[in-house]
Motif scaffolding. Structure first.
Motif, mmCIF file in Angstrom:
data_model
loop_
_atom_site.group_PDB
_atom_site.id
_atom_site.type_symbol
_atom_site.label_atom_id
_atom_site.label_comp_id
_atom_site.label_asym_id
_atom_site.label_seq_id
_atom_site.Cartn_x
_atom_site.Cartn_y
_atom_site.Cartn_z
ATOM 1 N N GLU A 30 4.340 49.932 -16.699
ATOM 2 C CA GLU A 30 5.771 50.041 -16.371
ATOM 3 C C GLU A 30 6.094 51.496 -16.106
ATOM 4 O OE1 GLU A 30 8.549 48.135 -15.701
ATOM 5 O OE2 GLU A 30 9.358 50.134 -15.387
ATOM 6 N N ARG A 33 10.782 54.185 -18.770
ATOM 7 C CA ARG A 33 10.529 54.370 -20.214
ATOM 8 C C ARG A 33 11.085 53.193 -21.008
ATOM 9 N NH1 ARG A 33 6.977 58.021 -21.441
ATOM 10 N NH2 ARG A 33 6.820 59.455 -19.717
ATOM 11 N N THR A 34 11.872 52.327 -20.336
ATOM 12 C CA THR A 34 12.484 51.175 -21.019
ATOM 13 C C THR A 34 11.967 49.901 -20.382
ATOM 14 O OG1 THR A 34 14.482 52.530 -20.889
ATOM 15 C CG2 THR A 34 14.741 50.317 -21.799
ATOM 16 N N LEU A 35 11.766 48.869 -21.184
ATOM 17 C CA LEU A 35 11.334 47.582 -20.645
ATOM 18 C C LEU A 35 12.540 46.795 -20.135
ATOM 19 C CD1 LEU A 35 8.842 46.444 -23.450
ATOM 20 C CD2 LEU A 35 8.406 47.860 -21.431
ATOM 21 N N ASP A 221 11.682 43.430 -24.991
ATOM 22 C CA ASP A 221 11.145 44.091 -26.193
ATOM 23 C C ASP A 221 10.481 43.069 -27.112
ATOM 24 O OD1 ASP A 221 12.070 46.474 -25.254
ATOM 25 O OD2 ASP A 221 13.684 46.721 -26.720
ATOM 26 N N MET A 236 0.336 47.979 -23.637
ATOM 27 C CA MET A 236 1.579 48.260 -22.919
ATOM 28 C C MET A 236 1.512 49.716 -22.485
ATOM 29 S SD MET A 236 3.482 45.497 -23.030
ATOM 30 C CE MET A 236 4.928 46.253 -22.341
ATOM 31 N N ILE A 238 3.666 52.194 -20.953
ATOM 32 C CA ILE A 238 5.048 52.501 -20.550
ATOM 33 C C ILE A 238 5.070 53.889 -19.906
ATOM 34 C CG2 ILE A 238 7.460 52.574 -21.369
ATOM 35 C CD1 ILE A 238 6.000 49.955 -21.986
#
Ligand SMILES: Cc1cc2nc3c(=O)[nH]c(=O)nc-3n(C[C@H](O)[C@H](O)[C@H](O)COP(=O)(O)OP(=O)(O)OC[C@H]3O[C@@H](n4cnc5c(N)ncnc54)[C@H](O)[C@@H]3O)c2cc1C
Length: 263
Positions: A30, A33-35, A221, A236, A238
């Motif tokens: 991803e 920085r945020t899902l 999350d 993951m 990120i």
């Protein structure tokens, strides 16, 4: 087998959970920085410096999203805690428009929608009957139509008020497309699922489900936590943008094992 999922939006996280539950080693990449992608939370600040979490836009699910709701349950979310269920309502600012009366809020679909149609104050009986007749006709036809037809053409014979107060807002909110361009076949599928579907986990298919948590916690999350608990060697990654995908020579013939990431 190893699988790279590019993008931790809701689709990427759904694919990762599905693949990991079939025993595949998944790595999710991803760039942010945020899902959560387009349905995610963002860190922000009030003018006085107080930190707060906001969403990148209001999102509403409906009870007919049974696969999404089942997936949310699968990664451990308690749906009744995570979502506030409200009866179907498409009100205008002046109070007119379709609204399910409180006494019918827990009726199963399509009775709740029929109660909303029957009690919409601004509609004449002729307009209500025209909508019920059209809905029954679409139901008899299995909610199928010529794939070339637009929503405007499908609803051309409905009274103008029904089109303005129900069809147009529903079409724009569900398909993000005006009725003159939107596919009638897709719209009928939405109507079938939303007004005549079974719903899920006690939610009526037509219920509007509002998140009680921020959008990242609502699924992405929780899915990431589930993956790290159950996903074997799931990773993951990120803040990692994928710039190239490079298959090995002859990889198509050799099968998935011969594919290699060019990241
Ligand atoms: C303001 C707003 C309101 C909405 N309201 C609703 C609603 O009420 N109901 C509803 O059902 N839908 C709504 N939607 C639509 C819904 O948000 C999207 O359909 C859904 O979130 C799309 O999910 P996705 O996983 O397919 O894609 P995305 O959310 O776009 O996720 C793609 C992810 O891939 C990442 N990515 C892209 N390229 C790379 C790369 N090269 N390397 C690594 N990562 C990469 C991105 O950063 C992103 O996180 C709304 C959308 C917006 C913007």
């Amino acid at each position: 087998m190893r699988l790279a999922v590019v993008g931790a939006g809701w689709a990427g996280m759904a694919a990762a959970v599905e693949a990991a539950s079939r025993g595949i080693d998944v790595t999710v990449f991803e760039s942010a920085r945020t899902l959560g992608g387009r349905a995610r939370a963002l860190p922000a600040q009030l003018p006085d410096g107080t930190p707060l979490t906001i969403d990148n836009g209001q999102h509403i699910l409906i009870g007919a999203y049974s696969d999404t709701l089942a997936l949310m349950q699968r990664v451990g979310l308690d749906l009744s805690q995570a979502l506030l269920a409200l009866p179907l309502a498409l009100p205008h600012t002046d109070g007119s428009g379709l609204q399910t009366p409180a006494w019918a809020a827990h009726w199963p679909a399509p009775l709740d929608a029929l109660a909303a149609i029957a009690t919409t104050r601004s509609w004449r009986w002729r307009e209500r009957l025209a909508l019920v007749n059209a809905s029954l006709r679409w139901q008899r036809q299995g909610f199928q139509c010529d794939p070339q037809l637009t929503v405007a053409e499908l609803c051309a014979r409905l009274p103008a008020r029904v089109v303005q107060e129900l069809i147009e807002p529903l079409c724009v909110s569900a398909l993000n497309t005006p009725t003159v361009d939107a596919s009638a076949a897709v719209f009928l599928r939405v109507l079938r699922d939303a007004l005549f579907g079974k719903g899920f986990a006690g939610f009526s298919a037509s219920s509007l489900l509002l998140p009680r948590t921020d959008l990242s916690r609502l699924f992405p999350d929780a899915a990431a936590e589930w993956l790290l608990r159950h996903g074997g060697s799931t990773q993951m990654r990120i803040g990692t943008r994928v710039s190239t995908l490079r298959p090995l020579r002859n990889a198509m013939d050799a099968g998935p094992r011969r594919w290699r990431r060019g990241l």
